[in-house]
Design a protein around this motif. Structure first.
Motif, short mmCIF file in Angstrom:
data_model
loop_
_atom_site.label_atom_id
_atom_site.label_comp_id
_atom_site.label_asym_id
_atom_site.label_seq_id
_atom_site.Cartn_x
_atom_site.Cartn_y
_atom_site.Cartn_z
N SER A 80 0.82 -1.21 0.00
CA SER A 80 0.00 0.00 0.00
C SER A 80 0.86 1.27 0.00
O SER A 80 0.33 2.36 -0.08
CB SER A 80 -0.95 0.00 1.20
OG SER A 80 -0.23 -0.02 2.41
N ALA A 81 2.17 1.13 0.08
CA ALA A 81 3.04 2.29 0.10
C ALA A 81 2.77 3.16 -1.12
O ALA A 81 2.60 2.68 -2.23
CB ALA A 81 4.51 1.87 0.13
N GLY A 82 2.73 4.46 -0.91
CA GLY A 82 2.47 5.39 -2.00
C GLY A 82 0.99 5.56 -2.29
O GLY A 82 0.61 6.44 -3.03
N ARG A 83 0.13 4.72 -1.71
CA ARG A 83 -1.31 4.81 -1.93
C ARG A 83 -2.03 5.32 -0.68
O ARG A 83 -3.24 5.48 -0.69
CB ARG A 83 -1.88 3.46 -2.31
CG ARG A 83 -1.32 2.91 -3.60
CD ARG A 83 -1.93 1.55 -3.86
NE ARG A 83 -1.26 0.86 -4.93
CZ ARG A 83 -1.79 0.67 -6.13
NH1 ARG A 83 -2.98 1.12 -6.41
NH2 ARG A 83 -1.12 0.02 -7.05
N LEU A 84 -1.30 5.52 0.39
CA LEU A 84 -1.91 5.98 1.63
C LEU A 84 -2.22 7.47 1.53
O LEU A 84 -1.46 8.23 0.93
CB LEU A 84 -0.96 5.75 2.81
CG LEU A 84 -0.52 4.31 3.06
CD1 LEU A 84 0.43 4.26 4.25
CD2 LEU A 84 -1.69 3.40 3.27
N PRO A 85 -3.34 7.89 2.11
CA PRO A 85 -3.62 9.33 2.11
C PRO A 85 -2.58 10.03 2.97
O PRO A 85 -2.04 9.46 3.91
CB PRO A 85 -5.01 9.42 2.74
CG PRO A 85 -5.20 8.15 3.48
CD PRO A 85 -4.36 7.11 2.81
N SER A 86 -2.26 11.26 2.63
CA SER A 86 -1.22 11.96 3.38
C SER A 86 -1.73 12.53 4.70
O SER A 86 -0.96 12.71 5.62
CB SER A 86 -0.63 13.08 2.52
OG SER A 86 -1.64 13.98 2.15
N ARG A 87 -3.01 12.80 4.79
CA ARG A 87 -3.57 13.34 6.03
C ARG A 87 -4.90 12.65 6.29
O ARG A 87 -5.76 12.59 5.43
CB ARG A 87 -3.79 14.84 5.90
CG ARG A 87 -4.11 15.51 7.20
CD ARG A 87 -3.69 16.99 7.09
NE ARG A 87 -3.70 17.67 8.34
CZ ARG A 87 -2.74 17.61 9.25
NH1 ARG A 87 -1.69 16.87 9.04
NH2 ARG A 87 -2.82 18.29 10.37
N ILE A 88 -5.02 12.13 7.49
CA ILE A 88 -6.25 11.46 7.86
C ILE A 88 -6.76 12.02 9.19
O ILE A 88 -6.01 12.60 9.95
CB ILE A 88 -6.08 9.93 7.95
CG1 ILE A 88 -5.07 9.56 9.01
CG2 ILE A 88 -5.69 9.34 6.62
CD1 ILE A 88 -5.00 8.09 9.27
N ARG A 89 -8.05 11.83 9.40
CA ARG A 89 -8.67 12.26 10.65
C ARG A 89 -9.28 11.03 11.31
O ARG A 89 -9.94 10.22 10.65
CB ARG A 89 -9.75 13.29 10.39
CG ARG A 89 -9.16 14.60 9.86
CD ARG A 89 -10.22 15.50 9.37
NE ARG A 89 -10.77 14.92 8.13
CZ ARG A 89 -11.64 15.50 7.36
NH1 ARG A 89 -12.12 16.67 7.68
NH2 ARG A 89 -12.08 14.94 6.26
N ASP B 60 -4.51 -10.07 3.98
CA ASP B 60 -3.51 -9.77 2.95
C ASP B 60 -4.19 -10.01 1.61
O ASP B 60 -4.49 -11.15 1.24
CB ASP B 60 -2.30 -10.69 3.11
CG ASP B 60 -1.18 -10.35 2.14
OD1 ASP B 60 -1.44 -9.65 1.12
OD2 ASP B 60 -0.05 -10.78 2.39
N PHE B 61 -4.45 -8.94 0.89
CA PHE B 61 -5.20 -9.04 -0.36
C PHE B 61 -4.36 -9.55 -1.53
O PHE B 61 -4.91 -9.85 -2.59
CB PHE B 61 -5.85 -7.69 -0.70
CG PHE B 61 -6.93 -7.34 0.28
CD1 PHE B 61 -8.14 -8.02 0.27
CD2 PHE B 61 -6.73 -6.35 1.22
CE1 PHE B 61 -9.14 -7.71 1.18
CE2 PHE B 61 -7.73 -6.03 2.13
CZ PHE B 61 -8.93 -6.72 2.12
N GLY B 62 -3.05 -9.64 -1.33
CA GLY B 62 -2.19 -10.20 -2.36
C GLY B 62 -2.46 -9.61 -3.73
O GLY B 62 -2.66 -8.40 -3.86
N PRO B 63 -2.52 -10.43 -4.76
CA PRO B 63 -2.71 -9.91 -6.12
C PRO B 63 -4.09 -9.31 -6.37
O PRO B 63 -4.30 -8.63 -7.37
CB PRO B 63 -2.47 -11.13 -7.03
CG PRO B 63 -2.59 -12.32 -6.15
CD PRO B 63 -2.29 -11.88 -4.74
N ALA B 64 -5.06 -9.55 -5.47
CA ALA B 64 -6.40 -8.96 -5.64
C ALA B 64 -6.43 -7.46 -5.35
O ALA B 64 -7.34 -6.77 -5.77
CB ALA B 64 -7.41 -9.67 -4.74
N LEU B 65 -5.39 -6.96 -4.64
CA LEU B 65 -5.37 -5.57 -4.22
C LEU B 65 -5.58 -4.63 -5.41
O LEU B 65 -4.82 -4.64 -6.38
CB LEU B 65 -4.05 -5.25 -3.53
CG LEU B 65 -3.92 -3.86 -2.90
CD1 LEU B 65 -4.86 -3.72 -1.71
CD2 LEU B 65 -2.48 -3.62 -2.45
#
Length: 187
Positions: free
Chosen positions: A47-56, A99-104
């Motif tokens: 998920s690296a690079g896909r995470l939002p930068s700011r969350i609440r 772990d969603f593996g290749p389904a992600l």
């Protein structure tokens, strides 16, 4: 724990990403997550690079979730990163994750969400609730056809996140299963 599973998404239910800033003020915290975030073991993350930068987040959600009597499990593209960034902010212990593996993030031609199949597989017939903001009728049909136990796909509005009526629905589901722990109404 042998109670029902609660598959928990982050973005939408816990992080109401579609809300305006005024919707999450009192009692909520803002958390900055580096875009290049990696798993705690240093190997990187799907998920690296896909995470939002700011969350609440509302730390109250952690306490309430722990009081439900469910076995909590991350069902999020954050996968194990939820244990690094989200669990501590909510006061949750390290939780198992799917772990969603290749389904992600893989679109399916039948309209079923990419999480649905792996969640049914992970549940392996155990009762479960899936709390998310992205389920649809094809997901419900898939679960109904392929899951051997009771299941609730509980949609949470990503403009408001988890609220009192959502917690009541979770308690009601567990209560319908005859789970004595479900009688502990969180609040």
């Amino acid at each position: 724990m042998n109670g029902p599973l609660l598959f928990l998404d982050v973005d939408g239910p816990l992080n109401p990403y579609a809300a305006g800033p005024e919707a999450c003020s009192e009692g909520w915290i803002a958390l900055a997550v580096p875009r290049e975030a990696t798993a705690a073991d240093g190997r990187g993350s799907r998920s690296a690079g896909r995470l939002p930068s700011r969350i609440r987040l509302s730390p109250e959600h952690g306490r309430r979730l722990l009081g439900l009597g469910f076995e909590l499990c991350w069902a999020t593209s954050w996968m194990d990163d939820a244990n690094r960034w989200i669990a501590p902010a909510l006061g949750l212990p390290r939780l198992p994750f799917v772990d969603f593996g290749p389904a992600l993030f893989q679109d399916r031609p039948d309209g079923v969400h990419w999480k649905t199949g792996p969640l049914v597989d992970h549940a392996d017939g155990r009762p479960f609730v899936w709390v998310d903001d992205e389920q649809s009728s094809p997901d419900q049909a898939y679960v109904t056809a392929r899951h051997r136990g009771p299941a609730l796909l509980h949609h949470v509005n990503p403009r408001i996140g988890l609220r009192e009526d959502d917690f009541r629905a979770l308690v009601d589901f567990a209560g319908d299963l005859g789970d004595p722990d479900a009688q502990r109404v969180p609040g």
